[in-house]
Each structure stands twice: as structure tokens, then as C-alpha cells.
Design a protein around this motif. Structure first.
Motif, mmCIF file in Angstrom:
data_model
loop_
_atom_site.group_PDB
_atom_site.id
_atom_site.type_symbol
_atom_site.label_atom_id
_atom_site.label_comp_id
_atom_site.label_asym_id
_atom_site.label_seq_id
_atom_site.Cartn_x
_atom_site.Cartn_y
_atom_site.Cartn_z
ATOM 1 N N VAL A 220 0.804 -1.227 0.000
ATOM 2 C CA VAL A 220 0.000 0.000 0.000
ATOM 3 C C VAL A 220 0.835 1.274 0.000
ATOM 4 C CG1 VAL A 220 -1.809 1.217 1.255
ATOM 5 C CG2 VAL A 220 -1.746 -1.239 1.321
ATOM 6 N N SER A 221 2.036 1.186 0.540
ATOM 7 C CA SER A 221 2.852 2.402 0.694
ATOM 8 C C SER A 221 4.295 1.998 0.975
ATOM 9 C CB SER A 221 2.329 3.224 1.870
ATOM 10 O OG SER A 221 2.506 2.492 3.075
ATOM 11 N N GLY A 222 5.147 2.992 1.090
ATOM 12 C CA GLY A 222 6.538 2.726 1.450
ATOM 13 C C GLY A 222 6.640 2.091 2.832
ATOM 14 N N THR A 223 5.857 2.612 3.751
ATOM 15 C CA THR A 223 5.865 2.066 5.112
ATOM 16 C C THR A 223 5.481 0.591 5.095
ATOM 17 O OG1 THR A 223 5.172 4.217 5.938
ATOM 18 C CG2 THR A 223 4.913 2.352 7.437
ATOM 19 N N ALA B 201 5.790 -1.544 2.576
ATOM 20 C CA ALA B 201 6.869 -2.317 1.957
ATOM 21 C C ALA B 201 8.004 -2.546 2.965
ATOM 22 C CB ALA B 201 7.387 -1.598 0.711
ATOM 23 N N LEU B 202 8.360 -1.504 3.694
ATOM 24 C CA LEU B 202 9.420 -1.641 4.708
ATOM 25 C C LEU B 202 8.989 -2.615 5.811
ATOM 26 C CD1 LEU B 202 10.329 2.138 4.761
ATOM 27 C CD2 LEU B 202 12.024 0.328 4.412
ATOM 28 N N THR B 203 7.729 -2.533 6.188
ATOM 29 C CA THR B 203 7.188 -3.433 7.218
ATOM 30 C C THR B 203 7.299 -4.888 6.784
ATOM 31 O OG1 THR B 203 5.631 -1.733 7.915
ATOM 32 C CG2 THR B 203 5.095 -3.996 8.537
ATOM 33 N N ARG C 153 18.211 6.467 3.551
ATOM 34 C CA ARG C 153 18.939 7.324 2.609
ATOM 35 C C ARG C 153 18.506 8.789 2.705
ATOM 36 N NH1 ARG C 153 19.213 6.070 -3.913
ATOM 37 N NH2 ARG C 153 20.137 8.064 -4.570
ATOM 38 N N SER C 154 17.202 9.010 2.721
ATOM 39 C CA SER C 154 16.663 10.371 2.696
ATOM 40 C C SER C 154 16.611 10.966 4.097
ATOM 41 C CB SER C 154 15.264 10.328 2.094
ATOM 42 O OG SER C 154 14.655 11.589 2.166
ATOM 43 N N LYS C 155 16.530 12.282 4.170
ATOM 44 C CA LYS C 155 16.499 12.952 5.476
ATOM 45 C C LYS C 155 15.212 12.674 6.235
ATOM 46 C CE LYS C 155 17.080 16.844 3.109
ATOM 47 N NZ LYS C 155 16.788 16.350 1.729
ATOM 48 N N VAL D 158 18.200 -0.829 2.851
ATOM 49 C CA VAL D 158 18.150 0.629 2.677
ATOM 50 C C VAL D 158 16.713 1.071 2.424
ATOM 51 C CG1 VAL D 158 18.928 2.586 1.286
ATOM 52 C CG2 VAL D 158 20.516 0.718 1.804
ATOM 53 N N ASP D 159 16.251 1.999 3.269
ATOM 54 C CA ASP D 159 14.993 2.700 2.993
ATOM 55 C C ASP D 159 15.349 3.702 1.889
ATOM 56 O OD1 ASP D 159 12.943 4.498 2.833
ATOM 57 O OD2 ASP D 159 12.765 4.838 4.996
ATOM 58 N N ASN D 160 14.944 3.349 0.664
ATOM 59 C CA ASN D 160 15.376 4.108 -0.516
ATOM 60 C C ASN D 160 14.341 5.158 -0.923
ATOM 61 O OD1 ASN D 160 17.472 4.417 -2.398
ATOM 62 N ND2 ASN D 160 16.507 3.064 -3.912
HETATM 63 C C1 LIG Z 1 7.916 8.496 2.424
HETATM 64 C C2 LIG Z 1 8.910 7.784 3.230
HETATM 65 C C3 LIG Z 1 8.645 6.528 3.798
HETATM 66 C C4 LIG Z 1 7.363 5.786 3.604
HETATM 67 O O1 LIG Z 1 6.265 6.566 3.629
HETATM 68 P P1 LIG Z 1 4.861 6.166 2.973
HETATM 69 O O2 LIG Z 1 4.126 7.430 3.088
HETATM 70 O O3 LIG Z 1 4.332 5.077 3.816
HETATM 71 O O4 LIG Z 1 5.081 5.721 1.571
HETATM 72 C C5 LIG Z 1 9.636 5.931 4.534
HETATM 73 N N1 LIG Z 1 10.829 6.509 4.694
HETATM 74 C C6 LIG Z 1 11.121 7.705 4.159
HETATM 75 C C7 LIG Z 1 12.486 8.287 4.368
HETATM 76 C C8 LIG Z 1 10.183 8.370 3.404
HETATM 77 O O5 LIG Z 1 10.479 9.541 2.851
#
Ligand SMILES: *Cc1c(COP(=O)(O)O)cnc(C)c1O
Length: 429
Positions: free
Chosen positions: A98-101, A103-105, A180-182, A213-215
Motif C-alpha cells: 500500500v505504501s513505502g511504510t 513495503a518496509l514493514t 537514505r533520505s532525510k 536501505v529505505d530508498n
Molecule cells: C515516504 C517515506 C517513507 C514511507 O512513507 P509512505 O508514506 O508510507 O510511503 C519511509 N521513509 C522515508 C524516508 C520516506 O520519505
């Protein structure tokens, strides 16, 4: 600028003449940095194209699948192409993420068991991940399942604390999670080289540690991805960079076969893994988005660079500066007051193609500690590869600005935000 363009800016958007010339002047100053983003985009375009050709992408992959999604040809092509682009053994690319969170989960739960420990070498992870891990108390967090967590704060100048990291790695350390990102923090984003150096260091101490890596926000900002410098897993959201603005939903997990497989058995069910999960007719769109992503990322970067220079000239603190090497599409700008922060976000919203007439207001967004304001007049809800700005409502009122599907729109967003702040009496010219 043509006369017609001038007329439109004045008549359709009532932009102040001073703002127009200020932005035009600034754009000329930063030209070499804007051009650099195009060079990176060209390399990444070739990377994506080659992956599509090597995997013999064809219109047979653009059909509709439903139900279990057995033998979903589109899904298979999509995942092979992602694996090729990221130079990994395998990839899981799904609209069911559903989202980045999410996928990381899935990557974390799939690869960690009771007693294992996660190490974050960059202090607190992204807000929503704090809930996933259990740093902030939540239902069914990793910590509730007996997975432990440890973090090492960054040292001076946002460098890794090498000694601290070495001391924190022990027998139970199973996975290190590198962001990776701030995110919502005032720190530089780590370059792919920084990440490579860290991974070599960690593997030198404990070769079997999984380096994840959280990309998010980082894809295609550089010519290489963290998976090309040793990351075992890279994870991100399709409504950010790699979806190219077209993906309506989704996430990806790319990396070593074994770890991707582990994640798949958590996403679907133990024993089912990657074999199920229909793409519901989305494979073509997700691939077309990936094809456009390098160009779309460069558009967002151009807006970010312009905003960095513009706000720096107006005496704001910005991160990164316009001439610094970037590793994500996010531009952080310290607004110093809630009024300025809200006015900036209003300006970005006013520049949107969708919902330009609504005013963004702070709200209690799930997964975040503070109230958050989000300007996102996007075709895809919450898409932050589209022109967007968001910010937790706390001092020093930092706006995180990113995206823009085209170079023109990304730059226009900056123009309108500055104009709106000026009209609210919140900027001095
Ligand atoms: C956006 C982001 C996520 C995941 O966020 P979602 O809103 O769930 O997609 C995770 N880590 C970083 C650094 C992000 O910028």
C-alpha cells in the motif's frame, strides 16, 4: 520568457512582476545544476530501457489478471525489470504493497525473528517506521514480537559514528536499516557512496548482517542505487520516484533472492510467497511509470534546486544548498514561523492541477507524532512525486518540498509559493 507566457502568469495567476524577475534571474544562476540533473536522467533512462529490452517486454504483459494471479505475466515481467534496474537477484513489486511504510514493514517482518536485533546507524528512523518497530508504542510492532532495536546517533556534520556502530554490532544483530533520505529531520541525505562505505564497514565486522536501505525519495537521483554498492535489500514506494507519477499505488522490495523471498512469504502467506498476487491490469501502467521516472525525478530535482537558491537569497536556511550534491528529491526550508510555513504550503497547493482551490490545514495524520500539514493537489492521493510540500507543525517550522511531474510545473510551484508569501506580507523583497 515569451510575451504570451508573461501574460498568462499575470492574467491567470496574478504573479507579482518582482517575483517573476527574481525567479528568472535565479534560474539563470543555477543553470549548470539544473543541467546536471538531466545528465543523471539520461543515464537512468538507458538503464530502464535496457532492462525492458533485455526482459523482452511486450504487449502480452499488459493484460488483466485477477483472483490468485497465478502465472501473471505482467507481474513477472515487472519484477524482473525492477530487479534488472536495481541490479538485484529478485524484486517484489506489488500494488498490494500500500505504501513505502508497508513495503518496509513486510521486508522487516519477513526477515526478522524473535530475539533478532535491528540496528539503525542514523538515529531515529522515519516517523512511521518508529511505529512499525515499536519505538513509539503501537499494536503488533516488531518489538511486541520480541525483535529488539538499537540506534546509533549521527556524529558531527551528519557523519556516521563509526566507533559507535562497531560497538553496537553483536551476535544478535540481524539487520541494519539505513535511511537514505532525510525524512522529517534536518540532516543531509546519504549519498550512494556514503551508504556503500557504511555497508563495507558493517560487513567487515559481521558479514551476514542484512543491509537494508529505505530508498524512499532516492531512486534515480544518482546514477547508481544502493543495491549496486552492497545493499542486500532496497525498499521504496511507487507513489514516489520509481512510479514516475503514473503508478496509482504500490511498493517494491528488491534485493537478494533469499531476503525478497522471505518478504514475499510475509506479504501473502507462508507457503504462497511470490506465486500469488494479481496486478489487476496495472502492470503496464507501473512499467510506463518506471519508464518515465528518470525524467520525472529530474523535474522534481530542478524545482528543489530552484527553491533552495530562491529561499537562500531571501535569507532562509535551506538543506541541501542549491550547489550541493543531492541524494533525494526533498528540499528542506526552515520557515521559522507557523504563518510562513502554512503560507508556503498554501502557495504550493494553489499551484496544483487538482484541488487548487482548497487550503491545506494541519491534521493528526496516522503514524506521526505531531500534527502534519500537507499540500498535495495530486492526481494520485498522497503522491509526493507530484508537486507537494509537507511539514510537521513544530519549530523551526521546516517545510519539506518535493516533486513536480514536469520541470515547468515544479518551477512554477516555487514561483507561486513565493508570490503567495509576498502577498501575505511574509516576505521582504
Ligand atoms: C515516504 C517515506 C517513507 C514511507 O512513507 P509512505 O508514506 O508510507 O510511503 C519511509 N521513509 C522515508 C524516508 C520516506 O520519505
Amino acid at each position: 520568457m515569451s510575451t504570451y507566457e508573461h501574460e498568462l502568469l499575470k492574467d491567470s495567476f496574478s504573479i507579482d512582476k518582482r517575483v517573476l524577475s527574481f525567479i528568472e534571474e535565479t534560474e539563470a544562476e543555477i543553470k549548470p545544476f539544473l543541467e546536471q540533473t538531466l545528465r543523471v536522467a539520461r543515464t537512468n533512462q538507458l538503464k530502464v530501457l535496457a532492462a525492458m529490452q533485455r526482459n523482452r517486454l511486450s504487449d502480452a504483459h499488459f493484460g488483466f489478471s485477477s483472483g490468485y494471479g497465478y502465472n501473471d505475466l505482467g507481474r513477472e515481467a515487472l519484477e524482473k525489470i525492477y530487479a534488472d534496474v536495481f541490479r538485484t537477484e529478485a524484486a517484489l513489486v506489488r500494488p498490494q504493497l500500500v505504501s513505502g511504510t508497508h513495503a518496509l514493514t513486510v521486508a522487516l517482518f519477513g526477515n526478522l525473528k524473535y530475539g533478532d536485533e535491528i540496528l539503525s546507524p542514523n538515529g531515529f528512523p522515519y516517523d512511521t517506521l518508529q511505529g512499525v518497530i515499536g519505538i513509539r508504542e503501537t499494536k503488533n510492532s516488531l518489538m511486541e514480537y520480541g525483535i529488539r532495536y538499537r540506534q546509533v546517533e549521527l556524529a558531527q556534520q551528519d557523519e556516521f559514528d563509526w566507533d559507535g556502530i562497531a560497538r553496537s554490532i553483536h551476535e544478535k544483530t540481524k539487520l541494519i536499516s539505513i535511511q537514505r533520505s532525510k525524512g522529517y529531520s534536518w540532516r543531509r541525505s546519504f549519498s550512494v557512496e556514503d551508504i556503500g562505505r557504511l555497508i563495507r564497514f558493517v560487513k567487515g565486522i559481521k558479514p551476514d548482517v542484512i543491509c537494508m536501505v529505505d530508498n524512499c525519495y532516492g531512486e534515480f537521483v544518482d546514477e547508481r542505487e544502493p543495491s549496486e554498492v552492497g545493499a542486500d535489500l532496497v525498499v521504496g514506494s511507487l507513489i514516489k520516484n520509481p512510479g514516475g507519477g503514473l503508478a496509482p499505488v504500490g511498493g517494491y522490495i528488491a534485493g537478494k533472492e533469499e531476503f525478497v523471498e522471505n518478504a514475499a512469504h510475509r506479504l501473502t502467506a507462508p507457503g504462497l510467497g511470490r506465486e500469488v498476487g494479481p496486478t489487476l491490469g496495472l502492470a503496464g501502467t507501473l512499467l510506463q511509470g518506471l519508464f518515465l521516472a528518470p525524467t520525472v525525478v529530474s523535474a522534481g530535482l530542478q524545482g528543489a534546486i530552484l527553491s533552495a537558491r530562491v529561499f537562500e537569497k531571501l535569507d532562509f536556511q535551506v538543506l541541501p544548498r542549491f550547489d550541493e550534491k543531492r541524494s533525494d528529491i526533498v528540499q528542506a526550508i526552515q520557515m521559522q514561523s507557523k504563518e510562513r510555513l502554512l503560507a508556503f504550503c498554501e502557495g504550493i497547493q494553489m499551484a496544483a492541477p487538482v484541488d487548487s482551490f482548497v487550503k491545506p490545514v494541519p491534521w493528526d495524520m496516522p503514524g506521526y507524532d505531531h500534527q502534519v500539514v500537507m499540500a498535495a493537489g495530486a492526481f494520485v492521493q498522497g503522491s509526493s512525486i507530484e508537486l507537494s510540500a509537507d511539514a510537521p507543525i513544530k519549530e523551526p517550522y521546516i517545510a519539506y518540498f518535493q516533486g513536480g511531474l514536469t520541470e515547468h510545473h515544479a518551477k512554477f510551484g516555487v514561483l507561486l509559493a513565493v508570490d503567495h508569501m509576498l502577498k501575505q506580507g511574509l516576505l521582504q523583497f
